[in-house]
Structures are given as C-alpha cells and as structure tokens.
Write a protein that holds these residues in place. Structure first.
Motif, mmCIF file in Angstrom:
data_model
loop_
_atom_site.group_PDB
_atom_site.id
_atom_site.type_symbol
_atom_site.label_atom_id
_atom_site.label_comp_id
_atom_site.label_asym_id
_atom_site.label_seq_id
_atom_site.Cartn_x
_atom_site.Cartn_y
_atom_site.Cartn_z
ATOM 1 N N ARG A 274 10.780 -14.887 -3.681
ATOM 2 C CA ARG A 274 10.087 -14.648 -2.420
ATOM 3 C C ARG A 274 11.120 -14.268 -1.373
ATOM 4 O O ARG A 274 11.772 -15.129 -0.802
ATOM 5 N N PRO A 275 11.310 -12.993 -1.131
ATOM 6 C CA PRO A 275 12.346 -12.548 -0.210
ATOM 7 C C PRO A 275 11.973 -12.898 1.232
ATOM 8 O O PRO A 275 10.797 -13.027 1.531
ATOM 9 N N VAL B 118 0.810 -0.779 -4.187
ATOM 10 C CA VAL B 118 1.516 -0.181 -3.067
ATOM 11 C C VAL B 118 0.992 -0.756 -1.749
ATOM 12 O O VAL B 118 1.754 -1.110 -0.848
ATOM 13 N N LEU B 119 -0.321 -0.893 -1.699
ATOM 14 C CA LEU B 119 -0.927 -1.469 -0.490
ATOM 15 C C LEU B 119 -0.338 -2.849 -0.216
ATOM 16 O O LEU B 119 0.072 -3.170 0.907
ATOM 17 N N HIS B 124 3.708 -6.375 2.993
ATOM 18 C CA HIS B 124 4.118 -7.700 2.566
ATOM 19 C C HIS B 124 3.837 -8.767 3.633
ATOM 20 O O HIS B 124 4.162 -8.595 4.793
ATOM 21 N N ARG B 125 3.197 -9.861 3.146
ATOM 22 C CA ARG B 125 2.863 -10.998 4.013
ATOM 23 C C ARG B 125 1.884 -10.656 5.110
ATOM 24 O O ARG B 125 1.807 -11.349 6.115
ATOM 25 N N LYS B 126 1.156 -9.551 4.950
ATOM 26 C CA LYS B 126 0.085 -9.241 5.901
ATOM 27 C C LYS B 126 -1.243 -9.431 5.170
ATOM 28 O O LYS B 126 -1.268 -9.612 3.951
ATOM 29 N N PRO B 127 -2.366 -9.326 5.924
ATOM 30 C CA PRO B 127 -3.673 -9.557 5.284
ATOM 31 C C PRO B 127 -3.894 -8.673 4.048
ATOM 32 O O PRO B 127 -4.466 -9.118 3.060
ATOM 33 N N ARG B 200 3.482 -4.567 -7.208
ATOM 34 C CA ARG B 200 3.831 -5.140 -5.905
ATOM 35 C C ARG B 200 5.230 -5.744 -5.936
ATOM 36 O O ARG B 200 6.066 -5.455 -5.078
ATOM 37 N N SER B 201 5.513 -6.585 -6.925
ATOM 38 C CA SER B 201 6.805 -7.269 -6.879
ATOM 39 C C SER B 201 7.940 -6.282 -7.126
ATOM 40 O O SER B 201 9.024 -6.428 -6.566
#
Lengths: 275, 315, 495
Positions: A274-275, B118-119, B124-127, B200-201
């Motif tokens: 988890r960056p 991709v979305l 990242h870390r958004k809804p 994603r990762s």
C-alpha cells in the motif's frame, strides 16, 4: 515504511461476516426456527411471514432453517477439506524444501500436473467412482488444496532456509527434520494461515459448485449449492428461492477473502503493497 | 532460450502423457458399463456380450491403452461408443461454440478489467478506486453458476430480452449471438473482477516509478501519461494473467454450458461421462488439459519475451 | 431514449414479419427433452429414438393405437394357427424404402434374423426369444414359427426394436436412418435439432399433411417453457416439469393434455436383502408411504397413484391403492413385529431423474416418521446401472419401468435387481405370457396385480404422467402413450 497499527477495514468486515456465518452454523446445531428438513407440502412457496421469516421452499421447508443448516454444511466441509489438504500440502512443501534437488523438482512437477487436470473434472469422476457424498466432496476439495499449499509453504520455507539462524543450526549439525520443526514451521505459519483463510473461500465456492451439480452432500442435509440447483428449475415459479442461498454463498466467500486480505496486511506489510 | 523452450516442451508433453494415463485408468475402472447404458435395463445378457465384443472392451487394459494412445498420436481418437461416429468429428462439431464462448468471454474480461483497473489505478484512494475494489471483491465471491441464474432471472424470465438457454445453431448468426450473450457475461464478470485488481495494482506500481514522475514533471497531461506510458508498462503482469484466465475460462465453460444447455465441449464431456463413453471422455479431458498446459506454456514464454530481466536470468 | 427504443422495436417487428410470412401450416417444431446419441432403435434403448423415428421413419409389421390396440402396418393382415405357434403375415406391396429400394418379405427376415442372431445387440432381444424361425413364403408373405405361444407377440412386433430395416441401408441406421415410414430422415444437427421430411412415395402420403417436422432438443424446463411461450415450439409432448403446467393452462394458445404412460414409478426394495426379505417389513414401508403427499410434492399433483404394477389406463387394471392405507402406527407395529428397531439405517439410492430425486426427499421424511433412518444418495445413471441394477448393491431405489407388459420383471429371479424370486408368481407369469385368449389373460393379469400388491414387493407409487403442451390449432397428438413412439402422420394444423 512504518506499519500502521489500525485495524484494516477488510479485516473488520471479513471478520464480522465469518463470525456471523460460523455463529449461524453453530446455532443450527441446537436451534433453528423450524426443524430444517420438515416437509409441509401444503404450505409450499410461501412468502415471508412471522412464522417463516423468509418463507418456504418447494416442499414447504422453512428457508431460514435451511440456510442455517446450509451454513453448517459449508463450514464443516470447508474446514475439514482445508485442514486436510493444507496439512498434506504444507508437509509436502516443507519436505521438498528441506530435501531439495530432484525430490523438490518432482514434488513441484506433481503440483504442476494437478493444476493441469481441471479440478471440477476430477471431482465429477471421483463422484462417478464412489457415488456422491459428503466424504467425497471433502476429498475432492482437499485434493485441490494440496498443490496450493505445497507451493506456498515451499516458497516460504526456501526463504527461511537462507536465514542466519537456520544456517547456524545446520552448522551445529542439526538434521533437516529438527530444523524444519523448530525454525521453518513457526516462520512460515503466517503465510500458510493467510493462504488457508483464502482457501476457505475457495472451498466454500467449490462445495457450492459440487452440490449444485448434485455431487455434494445428500438430502436431507441442507446445502446452499443444492438449494440453488433445485431452485433453478423453479425460476419462473418461485424466483426468490434462487436469491437467498446465493447471497449466503457470496457473503461467506467475501467474508473469508476479506479476512484473508486483512490478515495478510497485518502479518506481512511488505505483501500488502500500500504505497 | 532454446534450452528453456526445449525443457518446457518436454515438461508439457510429460504432463499430457500423465494426464492420458490417469484419465484412461479412471474411466476404465469407473463403475458403470457403457454397454448397459446403451442397451438399457431390459436387454438380455447375450445382447450385452455381443455389444461388448463389438466395442472391443474385452481386450486387456494395457493393450487398450497402447492402441488408444498410438491412435491419438496419429490424430485418430477412435469412434465414440455411444454416438457411433468418430470422436474427432464430435469434437470438431462442438469446438466452435466452446471456442467462441471462451474467446468472447476473455475479450470481455480484458475490456472490462482494463477499463475498471485503469479507473481504479488512476483514482487511487478516491471513490472510483473504492467502488471498483468493492465491485471486484463481490465479483470474486459470486459463483458463476449463480450469476448465470440471476442473469437468466433478469434478462430471460423478467425482461424476456434474451433466451434463457439453448443454442439455435450457426445458421442464424444473430440468434446464435443472442444465445451467447448471457453465458459470455456470466463467464467474464468473475474473471474481470480478478483481472481488474491485477491491472490496478500493476498501474499503481508503475505510477510510483521514476519515469512516470519525470513524464508528469515535463508537463505532459495526466491522461496522456496514463495511456501512453503507464498502461503499456503496467500490462506485463496483466498479459500473463490473461493467459491463465483463458485456461480458467475454458474449463469454466464446463459448468456454464450445462447451466445454459449449450451444445459445446463442456456439455459433451458431462454427457460422455454419464454415458460412459470412454473414448470421448478420454479425448476431451486430454484436450482440456492440453489447453490449460499450453496456456501456461505461452504465458511462460511471454513472460520471458516481455521482461528482458528474466531473459537474462534464464540464459 | 424511449422514442428511439420504440423505433428500434417496430423496425425489429417489421423485420420479423417479413422474415416469417403467413403461416404455411405444413411445418411443425416439436420440443424433445432427451437427445439420443444414435438413431437406430434396434441397437440403442434411448426412448427418444422411438419417440422421433418409430412409425415415422421406420415402420414395423404391426402398429399400436393410442388405446394400445394392435393394428396393421407393413403387414396388411395376418393369421394365427390354432395352437398359436404359426403366424402368417400378408405384407403391403409396392412399398419402398426412402433410398428407393423395395420392401418385401426378405427384408422382414433380414431384420428379425439380425435382431435374433448370436451377435445381435438389440436392446429388447427378449421379445424375439419365442420366435423359432422366420420363413419367406413369397415376396409378400412371411411366416413366423414360435417355440411357445406368446400373448404379446403382435404388440411387441410394433415396437421400435422390431423396426424393419433393409440390408442395403442398415449400416446407416445409426446416423442417417432409412426406413419405409411416412417421413424420411432429413438432417441432424447434434445438440440442437433433428428434421424429418414427408416421404411422398408412402402408401398413405395423401393423408399426411405435415411437410416438415423439426424436433428441437431443449432439456431445460425453463428454456422449453420460454420457447413455447415465444412460439418457437409448436408442441412439447413430453414436458419435463409438472410445476409449470399451470402457466400453460392459463394461456389460451395452448392445449394442455395430461395423459398416462406405461411408466410405473416404484420405490424398489432389495427383496434379496434383509430386512426386505421379510414381507412384514415391506408391508410396513407400504403403510408408511403416503402417495398423495408424494404426488403433490414431487409431481405437483399431476399423476395417478398405483397400488400394484400395472398402468391404470390398462384394460385389466384393478385399483389396489387402498390395500395399504397411509398408517404410521401400523407401519411401526409391523416393523416391531419383524424385529426392525427404530432408527435402523437404510439407504435410498436415487437415479438422476426429477421424478425420482423429488420423490426421494419426501419418502425420506415419511419413512423417518415411521422410525426409519433413511440416507438418500443421489447417484449418476451409470453408477445406478452398475451398482443397483447389475450388482444389487442397494437397499431401496426409485425407478420408472417404462416398457409395456413388464409385469414379467417379477419373474426374472433373484439375479434381477428386485432380488425377488417367488415360484408362485413365476408360474402365474408363464401362464399370462402364453395365454392367447384376451379375456382369460386379463383375468390372470388382475390376479398378478393382486399377488404383487399383497406381497408388497415394492412401494408402488404412481404412474408417470405424459404432460403434453400443444398449440390449440394442432390435432392428432396422443394424449397418452401406451408405447414409446408418437406417430405424426395424422398430426394436422386446423383452421
């Protein structure tokens, strides 16, 4: 990278779902709203009511009771199969790692081979040979777990074998078996347990699929997979029967997957990335 | 590289040989007499004996294995006991459906997974990320056969847009395509859930690399960086997973074809097992194993080709 | 968005209208549940082969009406000698096979010799067992010599197993069959459909209205139902799901016909094995079974209960369903008398047919009420054939016997899967099968039913129904099936 000590969300949700399912399974041993296998054809296909919270199925059996008893089947099969397959697989992996060389190669080739043989076909053939039953479902699911655990434990063990304390033991003249028990096993426990949690989810899916195909537990024992296969021919008549057992499967699988992810985050921060 | 290829090819052949032995043994010790399945429960013992002789079931097990595998090597899979036609013909007749299903499902998997991955990766870390991750967790937890039932329930029973099952044949391509929509979706959604996570990762990893930061620093637009620089580099692990997923999809057709009553290889193998159609089952299991093994083989090679670091290590 | 969907919808509608012009009324699409693997009724027991081809593509010397009466087919008439040992058949003349070759007595001899021979793989070889010889008297006459009188010979000769094939074309029977019937085989797309076309050279071709018959294989009840509702199918004569009948009854496009078949559904008990070798145990189980609940639960009320082993639509039927009324207390009493303790474990191994698996769950509960701990095992068909049928490795099972005149099963001795051997019944059956006088035979058949019921050999459950869903404009479909076949020559579109 400092490890955050907050409880991951996935762990909380996963833990809650797993606890709920286990509680339902355990409770069903002593209490269900109605006897789960009690047939009452006159009251079939009932909607939800105070008496039958989710209604009744095609034979007038209480759905809530059936689902609770189904949880018991799922948990029991998944637990026994994962423990069985996991122990054998881990033992094989540790053995391969400790001996190395040709033996290690052979064990891993065997694992590759069993991946090439579609697990579902294996289960179907097993059922054709011995007849469908609880035991055969467990054996089939345990079998597909063996190579998975063999790989995980071997990879983890190989790492531990390169660490100083194992090397020191080797120099001190200790045997492979003793080192494996004293040093390797405790150090690979974390990844194996994480894997086991995830395999629990796989096992629940596998049990549902086998029962759906009529190869799992037999009536009157309840099973979510079998409930679904019976509901399939009744899709036009009673679509609700196809909904609840599926939701239970999803909840259980989701629970174990999230729990596994969460455990991995805690035990091995490097893996969680988890960056 | 040549040595690597040779080693892998030998391994592949050895695996297939082992599969052939296992499936032959299992099928031939299975309880269930193909003769009885064909002649039914009112047949007389001498008619049963005559058919057994005709099907060549009286020869010793080892002889039968050798003559079977010798035929297979020359491309002759024998004649199906229950259909009375060459097994190769049976397979050829049903392969197009299974292949069409597997390819369309894989294609849909890739499209969905890339879009969602991709979305999620770029938000990242958004809804958006959170939503995609939740969806994919759900997708992984849904049994494909239940998803199929839900799709039938919605699109066939309630809305009546699509047929609930069956296959009209290729004569009417539009109807054939309609019949494949629900099975394709059922197969693809679960796989897409897995692949979206990988995408994603992988995206996140590439986003952290120096060249991405450099590209952004030079003032290129974020979208351009994403599509031109990040995605191509993030595709390495994605491609390898797609290879394995193709194998999953192919074996997944076994269940899906049975749920939707599609006359493909998956349904054929079920039918053949319950008919104790020995040669057909043996050929099909071998074929499925070959597809799985070959997919893994191709993945291994792709891995080496795409990732130069690995190539060096293997030389 | 709404308007564009509407436009697309009307466009689609227009397309459909042009693609399917006015009803031609000479084609029919019939739904079938089971797809066979080969098409030769003389070497494969699959019922759907007979359902599609017998008396449509293939013909036999005799045929059978919906009422079970024997009528002429390829044999125009016949005479039987007084001792019942010589049958002389007068054959139709000018008949041709679909490949143009002509039919005569030599084809009959060829077909029967093939079915009777040492290397015969005929699934019903036993029906030829009484035949000692087949003689070609002249091209239009054939004579059968029997070794013993056979009451069922003419009926049996109407079955698909006795289809007349030609030596020139028999090799094709499995994949592209050639017969003499009113329809010729046209095509077979495995996994999807089989088509027949009218054979214009048939002797009754003028009365055959259908030009093209398509059998479409749709095993899934939900898909079958959708295909009927969307008018892809015109008829589904053997609909697999009794629970769905209500929706067709409510739809005025369809006629729903619930008829009978020759299929007696029994809960068979292994009479060779304790405790089922004790008639008190078998009677106890018969008392424990509640047929009404089984029929309601498993068949949604759509079946007729039976008290013995004979179809309720048969001429010699006696209603014996009252012999063992549902009485749990009596069942427990009898079990105790026989020394079967409460909680005794028994297995019920069930083949993969909906009537069987659905009945099993209810029977399990009913026997539990009588104190028996029944383990249900759903097994695969191949497993069933091996373990139950061949090895008699079972306590109880559920199965339908779909052959006509099959009471002789109880005279097949200990090695047959009933494990039942009673010299008294065997003697009775020997009398039945050789009794040529129909009235005397019926009296004996009644005696047989009573004997089997009083012995409670099995739990006799219900007669398998024939659930037919047919477009209202169609006539000529059989409501009941005394045999496995369904002649289509008289099926017509009306109005």
């Amino acid at each position: 990278m400092t490890a955050r000590r907050t409880l991951p969300v996935s762990l909380a949700i996963g833990g809650a779902l797993v606890a709920l399912m286990t509680a339902a399974a355990l409770l069903s041993l002593v209490w269900t709203p109605h006897p789960f296998a009690a047939i009452d054809v006159a009251n079939r296909f009932q909607g939800p009511s105070a008496d039958h919270w989710l209604g009744t199925d095609q034979l007038g059996r209480d759905l809530v009771s059936q689902l609770m008893a189904g949880a018991r089947t799922s948990v029991a099969i998944a637990f026994v199969a994962v423990v069985l397959g996991g122990s054998i697989g881990t033992a094989l992996g540790l053995f391969a790692s400790a001996v190395g060389g040709i033996v290690e190669d052979a064990v891993m080739r065997l694992a590759d081979f069993s991946f090439a043989f579609p697990a579902l076909l294996f289960a179907i053939m097993l059922a054709a040979v011995f007849g469908p039953s609880l035991t055969n479902a467990i054996v089939a699911i345990a079998f597909i777990n063996i190579p998975v655990f063999a790989r995980v434990s071997r990879a983890a063990a190989n790492q531990v074998w390169t660490r100083e304390f194992t090397l020191a033991s080797q120099v001190a003249g200790r045997g492979g078996f003793a080192i494996t028990v004293d040093h390797i096993l405790p150090n690979i426990a974390a990844p194996v347990i994480v894997q086991a949690t995830i395999e629990f989810a796989v096992a629940i899916l596998a049990e549902a699929a086998l029962s759906y195909l009529g190869l799992g537990v037999q009536p009157p024992a309840a099973s979510w997979g079998r409930m679904l296969s019976e509901a399939q021919t009744l899709l036009y008549l009673a679509p609700q029967l196809a909904i609840y057992p599926g939701l239970c499967i999803v909840a259980a699988v989701l629970g174990f997957n999230l729990l596994g992810d969460g455990l991995r985050d805690i035990t091995d921060p490097r893996l969680s990335r988890r960056p | 590289m040549v040595l690597f290829l040779a080693k892998r090819t030998v391994g592949l052949l050895a695996t297939l040989l082992a599969v052939s032995v296992v499936v032959f043994l299992v099928m031939n010790v299975l309880p269930g007499d193909p003769v009885l399945v064909i002649l039914g429960i009112d047949s007389t013992p001498d008619a049963q004996a005559a058919l057994r002789e005709q099907l060549g079931l009286n020869a010793p097990l080892a002889d039968r294995y050798v003559s079977w595998i010798a035929g297979v090597v020359q491309g002759d899979f024998g004649t199906s006991h229950s259909f009375g036609v060459p097994v190769a013909g049976l397979i050829a007749e049903r392969l197009p459906l299974t292949l069409a299903l597997a390819l369309s499902a894989t294609l849909l998997t890739v499209i969905l997974a890339l879009a969602l991955g991709v979305l999620a990766g770029s938000n990242h870390r958004k809804p958006g990320d959170w939503g995609v991750m939740t969806l994919s967790q759900l997708g992984i937890a849904i049994p494909a056969f239940w998803l199929s039932m839900l799709l039938v329930l919605l699109f066939a029973v309630k809305l009546r847009w699509l047929p609930p099952g069956g296959f009209p044949g290729w004569g009417d391509p539009a109807a054939a395509a309609r019949a494949l929509v629900l099975p394709t979706v059922a197969l693809a959604l679960v796989q897409a859930a897995v692949l979206a996570r990988v995408t994603r990762s992988s995206m996140l990893e590439v986003l952290r690399l120096d060249f991405t930061r450099t590209a952004l620093a030079t003032g290129l637009s974020r979208g351009r960086v994403l599509w031109r620089h990040v995605l191509p580099n993030a595709l390495v692990p994605v491609v390898t997973i797609v290879g394995m997923q193709f194998a999953n999809v192919v074996t997944g057709t076994i269940v899906i074809e049975n749920v939707f009553y599609l006359p493909g290889l998956g349904r054929l193998i079920f039918q053949a097992i319950s008919n104790r159609d020995l040669l057909t089952v043996q050929a099909l299991v071998l074929l499925f194993a070959a597809i799985v093994v070959t997919a893994n083989f191709v993945v291994d090679i792709l891995y080496v080709l795409i990732d130069p670091r690995l190539r060096g290590r293997l030389a | 968005m709404n308007s564009s969907t509407a436009i697309a919808g009307s466009l689609l509608g227009a397309l459909l209208l042009t693609a399917f012009p006015a009803w031609s009324k000479t084609a029919i699409v019939i739904g079938m549940q089971q797809e066979p693997t080969t098409l030769d009724p003389t070497s494969d027991a699959t019922a759907s082969i007979d359902g599609m081809l017998t008396h449509n593509v293939f013909e036999a010397l005799t045929s059978v009406t919906e009422q079970g009466e024997v009528v002429p087919s390829l044999a125009r008439s016949w005479t039987v000698s007084d001792d019942g040992l010589t049958y002389t058949f007068d054959l139709e003349q000018g008949v041709t096979f679909h490949d143009g070759t002509s039919f005569d007595a030599a084809d009959v001899k060829f077909s029967f010799d093939r079915a009777m021979g040492a290397d015969s793989v005929n699934p019903s070889k036993s029906i030829f067992e009484p035949i000692a010889s087949v003689t070609v008297v002249d091209p239009a006459t054939v004579e059968l010599k029997l070794s013993r009188p056979d009451a069922f010979l003419l009926f049996n000769l109407a079955q698909g197993d006795a289809s007349i094939v030609a030596p020139e074309s028999v090799e094709l029977a499995k994949t592209a069959p050639i017969g003499t019937g009113p329809f010729r085989y046209d095509s077979w797309t495995r996994g999807d459909r089989l088509t027949l076309a009218r054979y214009p050279e048939h002797r009754n071709a003028a009365d055959v209205q259908l030009e093209k018959v398509t059998f479409q294989f749709i095993a899934d009840p939900a898909a079958a139902s959708a295909a009927l509702l969307s008018e892809t199918l015109d008829a589904y004569p053997g609909f697999p799901a009794p629970e769905m009948m209500a929706q067709f009854e409510a739809d005025d496009r369809f006629a729903v016909e619930i008829g009978s078949t020759e299929g007696e559904v029994i809960m068979a008990m292994n009479n060779a094995k304790a405790p089922f070798d004790d008639v008190r145990v078998r009677r106890a189980i018969s008392h424990a079974l509640d047929r009404t609940a089984i029929i309601d639960g498993a068949m949604y009320g759509q079946a007729t209960p039976i008290g013995s082993f004979y179809p309720p639509h048969g001429k010699a039927y006696v209603d014996l369903t009252g012999m063992y009324p549902h009485d749990v207390a009596r069942a427990k009493e009898l079990l105790a008398e026989a020394g079967v303790a409460a909680g005794t474990v028994m297995t019920l191994r069930v083949p993969p047919f909906p009537y069987a698996t659905r009945s099993a769950e209810i029977i399990q509960a009913q026997l539990a009420a009588a104190g028996l701990d029944v383990k249900v095992e759903n097994v695969e068909w191949g497993f069933w054939l091996e373990e139950i049928y061949k090895n008699l490795n079972y306590d109880m099972t559920i199965i339908a016997h779909t052959s006509p005149n099959d009471m002789g099963n109880f005279a097949r001795g200990k090695s047959y899967f009933y494990g039942y051997d009673n010299p008294e019944f065997t003697a009775l059956w020997d009398q039945i099968k050789t009794e040529a006088d129909p009235e005397k035979r019926d009296a004996l058949l009644k005696q047989g039913q009573e004997f089997l019921a009083s012995e409670a050999v099995h739990g006799f459950l219900f007669q398998l129904p024939k659930l037919g869903v047919v477009r209202k404009e169609l006539s000529g479909f059989w409501k009941s099936s005394p045999v496995l076949f369904q002649p289509l020559a008289q099926v017509k579109w009306n109005g």
